[in-house]
Design a protein around this motif. Structure first.
Motif, PDB file in Angstrom:
ATOM      1  N   TYR A 157       1.696   7.029  -6.329  1.00 13.72           N
ATOM      2  CA  TYR A 157       0.801   8.235  -6.590  1.00 13.72           C
ATOM      3  C   TYR A 157       1.281   9.655  -6.536  1.00 13.72           C
ATOM      4  O   TYR A 157       1.035  10.280  -7.240  1.00 13.72           O
ATOM      5  CB  TYR A 157      -0.356   7.889  -5.367  1.00 13.72           C
ATOM      6  CG  TYR A 157      -1.709   9.075  -5.771  1.00 13.72           C
ATOM      7  CD1 TYR A 157      -2.581   8.468  -6.263  1.00 13.72           C
ATOM      8  CD2 TYR A 157      -1.602  10.156  -4.998  1.00 13.72           C
ATOM      9  CE1 TYR A 157      -3.711   9.518  -6.482  1.00 13.72           C
ATOM     10  CE2 TYR A 157      -2.494  10.959  -5.100  1.00 13.72           C
ATOM     11  CZ  TYR A 157      -4.075  10.587  -6.131  1.00 13.72           C
ATOM     12  OH  TYR A 157      -4.769  11.460  -6.062  1.00 13.72           O
ATOM     13  N   ALA A 158       2.031   9.760  -5.058  1.00 14.18           N
ATOM     14  CA  ALA A 158       2.823  10.878  -5.212  1.00 14.18           C
ATOM     15  C   ALA A 158       3.746  11.295  -6.085  1.00 14.18           C
ATOM     16  O   ALA A 158       3.698  12.312  -6.645  1.00 14.18           O
ATOM     17  CB  ALA A 158       3.512  10.903  -4.006  1.00 14.18           C
ATOM     18  N   HIS A 183       1.017  -1.329   0.119  1.00 14.81           N
ATOM     19  CA  HIS A 183      -0.167  -0.161  -0.099  1.00 14.81           C
ATOM     20  C   HIS A 183       0.857   1.368   0.092  1.00 14.81           C
ATOM     21  O   HIS A 183       0.650   2.086  -0.824  1.00 14.81           O
ATOM     22  CB  HIS A 183      -0.870   0.014   1.246  1.00 14.81           C
ATOM     23  CG  HIS A 183      -1.892  -1.025   1.010  1.00 14.81           C
ATOM     24  ND1 HIS A 183      -2.825  -1.152   2.109  1.00 14.81           N
ATOM     25  CD2 HIS A 183      -2.278  -1.808   0.359  1.00 14.81           C
ATOM     26  CE1 HIS A 183      -3.806  -2.143   1.722  1.00 14.81           C
ATOM     27  NE2 HIS A 183      -3.494  -2.413   0.603  1.00 14.81           N
ATOM     28  N   LEU A 184       1.889   1.235   0.825  1.00 18.98           N
ATOM     29  CA  LEU A 184       2.737   2.318   0.958  1.00 18.98           C
ATOM     30  C   LEU A 184       3.449   2.459  -0.715  1.00 18.98           C
ATOM     31  O   LEU A 184       3.434   3.806  -0.952  1.00 18.98           O
ATOM     32  CB  LEU A 184       3.995   2.325   1.866  1.00 18.98           C
ATOM     33  CG  LEU A 184       3.381   2.438   3.304  1.00 18.98           C
ATOM     34  CD1 LEU A 184       4.535   1.779   4.212  1.00 18.98           C
ATOM     35  CD2 LEU A 184       3.187   3.971   3.458  1.00 18.98           C
ATOM     36  N   LEU A 197       1.812  12.581  -9.218  1.00 15.94           N
ATOM     37  CA  LEU A 197       1.221  14.096  -8.989  1.00 15.94           C
ATOM     38  C   LEU A 197       2.539  14.891  -9.489  1.00 15.94           C
ATOM     39  O   LEU A 197       2.144  16.142 -10.101  1.00 15.94           O
ATOM     40  CB  LEU A 197       1.047  14.028  -7.462  1.00 15.94           C
ATOM     41  CG  LEU A 197      -0.336  13.457  -7.155  1.00 15.94           C
ATOM     42  CD1 LEU A 197      -0.310  13.925  -5.539  1.00 15.94           C
ATOM     43  CD2 LEU A 197      -1.571  13.950  -7.778  1.00 15.94           C
ATOM     44  N   PHE A 253      11.502  10.486  -3.245  1.00 14.11           N
ATOM     45  CA  PHE A 253      10.266   9.716  -2.604  1.00 14.11           C
ATOM     46  C   PHE A 253      10.556   8.342  -2.307  1.00 14.11           C
ATOM     47  O   PHE A 253      10.238   7.867  -1.102  1.00 14.11           O
ATOM     48  CB  PHE A 253       9.132   9.844  -3.397  1.00 14.11           C
ATOM     49  CG  PHE A 253       8.463  11.198  -3.645  1.00 14.11           C
ATOM     50  CD1 PHE A 253       9.110  12.476  -3.000  1.00 14.11           C
ATOM     51  CD2 PHE A 253       7.066  11.472  -4.303  1.00 14.11           C
ATOM     52  CE1 PHE A 253       8.311  13.518  -3.143  1.00 14.11           C
ATOM     53  CE2 PHE A 253       6.935  12.601  -4.416  1.00 14.11           C
ATOM     54  CZ  PHE A 253       7.166  13.595  -3.928  1.00 14.11           C
ATOM     55  N   ILE A 269      12.491   8.639   0.821  1.00 13.92           N
ATOM     56  CA  ILE A 269      11.551   8.851   2.122  1.00 13.92           C
ATOM     57  C   ILE A 269      10.834   7.735   2.559  1.00 13.92           C
ATOM     58  O   ILE A 269      10.686   7.324   3.758  1.00 13.92           O
ATOM     59  CB  ILE A 269      10.764  10.015   1.697  1.00 13.92           C
ATOM     60  CG1 ILE A 269      11.218  11.199   1.515  1.00 13.92           C
ATOM     61  CG2 ILE A 269       9.572  10.073   2.756  1.00 13.92           C
ATOM     62  CD1 ILE A 269      10.584  12.519   0.797  1.00 13.92           C
ATOM     63  N   GLY A 277       1.102   4.458  -2.619  1.00 14.73           N
ATOM     64  CA  GLY A 277       1.004   5.535  -2.254  1.00 14.73           C
ATOM     65  C   GLY A 277       1.961   6.659  -2.785  1.00 14.73           C
ATOM     66  O   GLY A 277       1.896   7.760  -3.155  1.00 14.73           O
ATOM     67  N   ILE A 278       3.384   5.991  -2.748  1.00 14.69           N
ATOM     68  CA  ILE A 278       4.362   6.686  -3.155  1.00 14.69           C
ATOM     69  C   ILE A 278       4.159   6.892  -4.634  1.00 14.69           C
ATOM     70  O   ILE A 278       4.846   7.838  -5.315  1.00 14.69           O
ATOM     71  CB  ILE A 278       5.734   5.906  -2.590  1.00 14.69           C
ATOM     72  CG1 ILE A 278       5.975   5.918  -1.215  1.00 14.69           C
ATOM     73  CG2 ILE A 278       6.856   6.693  -3.536  1.00 14.69           C
ATOM     74  CD1 ILE A 278       5.810   7.359  -0.714  1.00 14.69           C
TER      75      ILE A 278
END
Lengths: 180, 180
Positions: free
Chosen positions: B153-154, B146-147, B157, B166, B169, B150-151
């Motif tokens: 996705y980021a 899931h992470l 963006l 990222f 991070i 999410g990354i």
DNA sequence: ACCGAAAATGGATGAGTAATCCGCTTCCGG
DNA sequence: CCGGAAGCGGATTACTCATCCATTTTCGGT
């Protein structure tokens, strides 16, 4: 000239109907039906889906502004961490917030100002966090916002909706790498 | 009984047409038109959009399996970090991968096996990383996936598509908090 | 080479949604 | 109370998804 009474009534009905179906996708026909107005009326008040999203999100934006102001004014050491947590919560709570924050459109009156204030305060808080060594120097406010959106996405993927570990990971991840 | 030759031809045409429009959303009518077959034929071969996504993603899944095997078999200290980076790259490269990995559907033959192998190796690598202190003990493989999403996705963006900060991070974030 | 059954095809069709357009209605200031 | 501006509604156009089935194609058995 103040707006006509029927226009005000329609607008409120539309917003109420849209709020009823929160969570589902915005389907204009459906909203018009539930609001008891014609589709045309919906489009007259909200020319684009984004405009409607902004209107629906205004309250959340205002709450975010308060949180951002408090973070800026306060002298809390952890202001940045607290703000990040609050921002994540707001975004999880209001699925449209992300869109409104990231879009350059700002169609509804006042939204641009709200966003400007939020980002200005956010930027100041971030700056302090950078200087105090809580955040890497190479991250700007846009990247941080993107990261919040990514974490929001990850939290939504989980069934539990437990944001805590993911928020910790974000905060730990954006800290500067310790010298070794 | 082996499949009919026209069926094989149609399937390949459909996949080729779908690959042409990579990036855009899958519109079945459009794909049928470009493939020179009827819509009905598309639905015969791929009953759901997900089935088509799986077929389109098979190659990427196979690459991911190789990466996962290598990470499991190798003795590299950083096997986990390398695997995470590779997984992120693959997901950024193939927008459908995320969906296939997270969905329980597995409609196309062989996909379930591929996924099982990938997750088994991934889990082993994660376990070693946990024991070597590179990853918090409270994170399981699903949360990690899931992470990554999410990354992904980021990163999407951002206009630049620069994944490096990222990924750093993420890796820093999932490390156990240092004792203080 | 041919034939018949089974498989595959294609596109007409029905259902759902977005968005526009314009004749009719409602409102409200003078 | 009246005229015109503002607002309204919903018919309409355009698009997409997904199903269904009459027709066509394939291919193993003869």
């Amino acid at each position: 000239m103040s707006p006509r009474s029927d226009a005000v009534r329609s607008r409120e009905r539309i917003l109420a109907a849209a709020r009823d179906g929160r969570g589902e996708e915005l389907r204009l026909n459906e909203i018009a039906r539930r609001a008891g107005v014609g589709v045309g009326t919906v489009y007259r008040h909200f020319p684009t889906t984004h405009a409607l999203t902004e209107a629906l999100t205004r309250e959340t934006l205002e709450r975010m502004r308060e949180v951002a102001r408090a973070a800026r004014e306060g002298s809390d050491e952890d202001a940045f961490a607290l703000f990040l947590g609050a921002a994540l919560d707001l975004q999880l709570d209001d699925g449209g917030l992300k869109t409104v924050l990231l879009s350059p459109a700002d169609e509804e009156p006042g939204v641009a100002e709200l966003k400007r204030e939020i980002f200005a305060a956010f930027d100041e808080v971030l700056d302090r966090a950078r200087r105090s060594g809580a955040v890497r120097a190479d991250l700007d406010i846009v990247q941080i916002e993107h990261l919040i959106c990514g974490i929001e996405y990850a939290v939504r993927l989980g069934a539990s909706g437990d944001r805590a570990p993911f928020l910790e990971i974000l905060l730990a991840g954006i800290r500067p790498a310790p010298a070794r």
